[in-house]
Design a protein around this motif. Structure first.
Motif, short mmCIF file in Angstrom:
data_model
loop_
_atom_site.label_atom_id
_atom_site.label_comp_id
_atom_site.label_asym_id
_atom_site.label_seq_id
_atom_site.Cartn_x
_atom_site.Cartn_y
_atom_site.Cartn_z
N GLY A 245 9.47 0.61 6.98
CA GLY A 245 8.62 0.32 8.12
C GLY A 245 9.37 0.34 9.43
O GLY A 245 8.87 0.84 10.45
N ALA A 246 10.60 -0.18 9.42
CA ALA A 246 11.43 -0.16 10.63
C ALA A 246 11.84 1.27 10.99
O ALA A 246 11.81 1.67 12.16
CB ALA A 246 12.66 -1.03 10.43
N VAL A 247 12.22 2.04 9.98
CA VAL A 247 12.64 3.42 10.22
C VAL A 247 11.47 4.25 10.76
O VAL A 247 11.64 5.10 11.64
CB VAL A 247 13.17 4.04 8.92
CG1 VAL A 247 13.36 5.55 9.06
CG2 VAL A 247 14.50 3.38 8.52
N ALA A 248 10.26 3.98 10.27
CA ALA A 248 9.10 4.78 10.67
C ALA A 248 8.72 4.57 12.13
O ALA A 248 8.07 5.44 12.74
CB ALA A 248 7.90 4.44 9.78
N GLN A 249 9.11 3.43 12.72
CA GLN A 249 8.70 3.16 14.10
C GLN A 249 9.23 4.21 15.08
O GLN A 249 8.53 4.58 16.02
CB GLN A 249 9.19 1.77 14.53
CG GLN A 249 8.47 0.64 13.83
CD GLN A 249 8.31 -0.58 14.71
OE1 GLN A 249 8.39 -0.51 15.92
NE2 GLN A 249 8.07 -1.72 14.08
N VAL A 275 -3.17 3.86 0.72
CA VAL A 275 -2.20 3.21 -0.16
C VAL A 275 -2.79 1.93 -0.74
O VAL A 275 -2.65 1.63 -1.93
CB VAL A 275 -0.89 2.90 0.60
CG1 VAL A 275 0.04 2.05 -0.24
CG2 VAL A 275 -0.20 4.20 1.00
N GLY A 276 -3.48 1.13 0.11
CA GLY A 276 -4.10 -0.08 -0.38
C GLY A 276 -5.15 0.21 -1.44
O GLY A 276 -5.22 -0.48 -2.47
N ALA A 277 -5.98 1.25 -1.21
CA ALA A 277 -7.00 1.61 -2.19
C ALA A 277 -6.39 2.07 -3.51
O ALA A 277 -6.85 1.69 -4.59
CB ALA A 277 -7.90 2.69 -1.61
N LEU A 278 -5.34 2.89 -3.43
CA LEU A 278 -4.67 3.35 -4.65
C LEU A 278 -4.06 2.19 -5.42
O LEU A 278 -4.14 2.14 -6.66
CB LEU A 278 -3.58 4.37 -4.29
CG LEU A 278 -4.04 5.78 -3.90
CD1 LEU A 278 -2.85 6.62 -3.46
CD2 LEU A 278 -4.75 6.44 -5.07
N THR A 279 -3.46 1.25 -4.70
CA THR A 279 -2.87 0.09 -5.37
C THR A 279 -3.95 -0.73 -6.07
O THR A 279 -3.76 -1.20 -7.20
CB THR A 279 -2.11 -0.80 -4.36
OG1 THR A 279 -1.18 -0.01 -3.64
CG2 THR A 279 -1.38 -1.92 -5.07
N MET A 290 5.00 0.61 -8.42
CA MET A 290 4.82 -0.49 -7.47
C MET A 290 5.77 -0.34 -6.29
O MET A 290 5.38 -0.54 -5.14
CB MET A 290 5.05 -1.84 -8.16
CG MET A 290 4.78 -3.04 -7.24
SD MET A 290 5.16 -4.62 -8.01
CE MET A 290 3.92 -4.65 -9.30
N TYR A 291 7.02 0.04 -6.57
CA TYR A 291 7.99 0.21 -5.49
C TYR A 291 7.59 1.35 -4.56
O TYR A 291 7.72 1.25 -3.33
CB TYR A 291 9.39 0.46 -6.07
CG TYR A 291 10.01 -0.77 -6.67
CD1 TYR A 291 10.74 -1.66 -5.87
CD2 TYR A 291 9.87 -1.07 -8.01
CE1 TYR A 291 11.32 -2.79 -6.41
CE2 TYR A 291 10.44 -2.21 -8.56
CZ TYR A 291 11.16 -3.07 -7.75
OH TYR A 291 11.72 -4.20 -8.28
N VAL A 292 7.07 2.42 -5.13
CA VAL A 292 6.65 3.56 -4.31
C VAL A 292 5.47 3.16 -3.42
O VAL A 292 5.44 3.48 -2.22
CB VAL A 292 6.27 4.76 -5.21
CG1 VAL A 292 5.59 5.85 -4.38
CG2 VAL A 292 7.50 5.31 -5.90
N LEU A 293 4.51 2.45 -3.98
CA LEU A 293 3.33 2.06 -3.21
C LEU A 293 3.69 1.06 -2.11
O LEU A 293 3.19 1.16 -0.98
CB LEU A 293 2.27 1.47 -4.15
CG LEU A 293 1.57 2.48 -5.07
CD1 LEU A 293 0.75 1.78 -6.13
CD2 LEU A 293 0.67 3.42 -4.25
N PHE A 294 4.55 0.10 -2.40
CA PHE A 294 4.96 -0.87 -1.38
C PHE A 294 5.77 -0.18 -0.28
O PHE A 294 5.61 -0.50 0.90
CB PHE A 294 5.78 -1.99 -2.01
CG PHE A 294 4.96 -3.16 -2.48
CD1 PHE A 294 3.97 -2.98 -3.43
CD2 PHE A 294 5.18 -4.42 -1.98
CE1 PHE A 294 3.20 -4.05 -3.88
CE2 PHE A 294 4.41 -5.50 -2.40
CZ PHE A 294 3.42 -5.31 -3.36
N ALA A 295 6.61 0.76 -0.67
CA ALA A 295 7.39 1.50 0.33
C ALA A 295 6.45 2.29 1.24
O ALA A 295 6.62 2.32 2.47
CB ALA A 295 8.37 2.43 -0.36
N ALA A 296 5.45 2.94 0.65
CA ALA A 296 4.50 3.72 1.44
C ALA A 296 3.69 2.82 2.36
O ALA A 296 3.40 3.18 3.51
CB ALA A 296 3.56 4.50 0.51
#
Length: 441
Positions: A245-249, A275-279, A290-296
């Protein structure tokens, strides 16, 4: 050289503060779940923090004007230290909700005082650099605090003591300073009519970010725990989301400087909603999915608030940045307070994965609103915009916006420089003189 040393000492104080805050926030969610607290109680712990943080942003400036910066900061750090230790001694949901509110109040006050000193040392030439370094340090220190839980664990007294040590050590840079007292702190100014008139999208984005990210920050650790992750796994899960999230800014912020910022908001919020809907549909077990979805999610959701602040500033008139940003801060705080409570009830009525129904709903609503507003109002030319600045949606205070280089147009609202700052002793001994009370000679 003295100014450089002073700045880096303040950076250190802020880093210690954010380290303790990152550890404490994650620790209480996971330890509360381990203690068998209800989902509603866990949500209200997050609500307590947000209510306390907003209250601190409003009322700590009054305390500072009464007793001075150094004394006020020492009080905030001491109470914050006592609070996290009381979390260890009073392990029940009601106590933790109340203590979390007190902790949020002290955290907001301490952060504002550090930012006030940084604003005093910075000038118009280096303000952008100081602000960028400050935001980067805060994000990194908060993430390191979360990662520390993978080392300390959640059982016993050690994680609470580590957090307490971090809070009390944060007082050292300000307690040892020999510089004059900074100008009086700025209270958040609430002008919702001006904010909504200036940018309806920014106001809605602030509330949506508060609802979605407030719920995620408080209850996603509980979701991870329910899915079988241990303390180390949860800490890593959140660190990955925070880092991405920090890198994406930076890239999305720069992109928003070149195109209509609402397009960026639509893209980010749509992706976060997806991402929320997929999770919610997949409901992944403790594994790579789970790690991929949280990262996204972190990659898409974390930059939204900073882009929204920049969008509001594009339409603000000279001298309005602080007032508009302060209004956004209070709307954000309202969402941060309501979001965890609402999400906890949905999770309790349905299942823990209901958390992501909440995040998908509010991010989707933001994307739709931004799209509709694009059909009503044109974006200003890129050449007339103030550049994007990274910022966190969980750690911003009114003093953060005063330090923000985009506040240069509000110079009349922040007139005190380090050459004209009045020592605390003079402020305390002169009564009835408005100029002295306001930090002017």
């Amino acid at each position: 050289m003295a100014s450089v040393i002073k700045i880096y000492a303040l950076f250190l104080g802020s880093a210690l503060l954010m380290f303790g805050g990152g550890l404490q926030g994650l620790l209480l969610s996971v330890r509360g779940a381990e203690e068998g607290f209800s989902l509603l109680s866990l949500g209200l712990i997050g609500t307590g923090w947000s209510v306390g943080f907003v209250a601190g942003s409003l009322f700590v400036p009054l305390i500072v004007r009464k007793v001075g910066h150094i004394r006020a900061f020492s009080v905030m750090a001491a109470i914050g230290t006592v609070t996290i230790l009381l979390n260890l001694l009073l392990v029940n949901d009601v106590s933790w909700i109340l203590l979390r509110a007190l902790s949020g109040f002290c955290f907001a006050g301490a952060a504002m005082i550090v930012e006030s000193w940084l604003n005093e040392v910075a000038d118009n030439k280096n303000r952008g650099t100081v602000f960028s370094i400050y935001v980067t340090i805060n994000m990194a220190a908060s993430t390191m605090g979360q990662l520390a839980m993978s080392v300390t664990g959640t059982a016993g007294y050690i994680p609470f003591v580590v957090g307490a040590i971090s809070f009390i050590c944060a007082v050292l840079p300000t307690a040892l300073t020999s510089s004059p007292q900074p100008r009086p702190l700025q209270s958040a100014k609430l002008d919702l009519k001006l904010l909504y008139k200036t940018s309806p999208v920014a106001a809605i984005a602030a509330f949506s970010c508060g609802m979605a990210n407030g719920a995620f920050g408080t209850l996603a650790p509980v979701y991870g725990y329910e899915q079988g992750l241990d303390a180390s796994g949860i800490a890593l899960l959140f660190a990955i989301a925070a880092i991405l999230g920090a890198v994406a800014q930076v890239p999305f912020g720069r992109l928003s400087d070149r195109i209509d910022r609402r397009l960026v908001l639509i893209g980010l919020s749509s992706f976060a909603a997806l991402v929320g809907a997929l999770t919610a549909i997949i409901n992944p077990d403790a594994g790579w999915a789970m790690y991929v979805l949280f990262a996204a999610y972190g990659f898409a959701a974390n930059p939204i608030y900073a882009v929204a602040v920049a969008h509001a500033n594009d339409f603000a008139k000279d001298g309005e940045f602080a007032k508009i940003a302060g209004g956004m801060l209070l709307i954000l705080g309202t969402g941060l307070a309501i979001g965890p409570a609402v999400a906890s009830m949905i999770m309790g009525a349905w299942s823990p994965v209901g958390l992501f129904v909440v995040t998908a709903t509010f991010h989707g609503a933001l994307a739709g609103t931004a799209y509709l507003r694009m059909r009503v109002r044109k974006s200003p030319d890129a050449s007339s915009r103030a550049p994007f600045q990274p910022m966190s949606d969980k750690q911003a205070t009114p003093e953060s916006f005063a330090l923000d280089p985009r506040a240069d147009s509000d110079a009349d609202d922040f007139p005190v420089t380090r050459e004209t700052a009045v020592p605390e002793e003079l402020i305390e001994t002169v009564e009835g003189d408005d100029d002295v009370q306001n930090g002017k000679i």
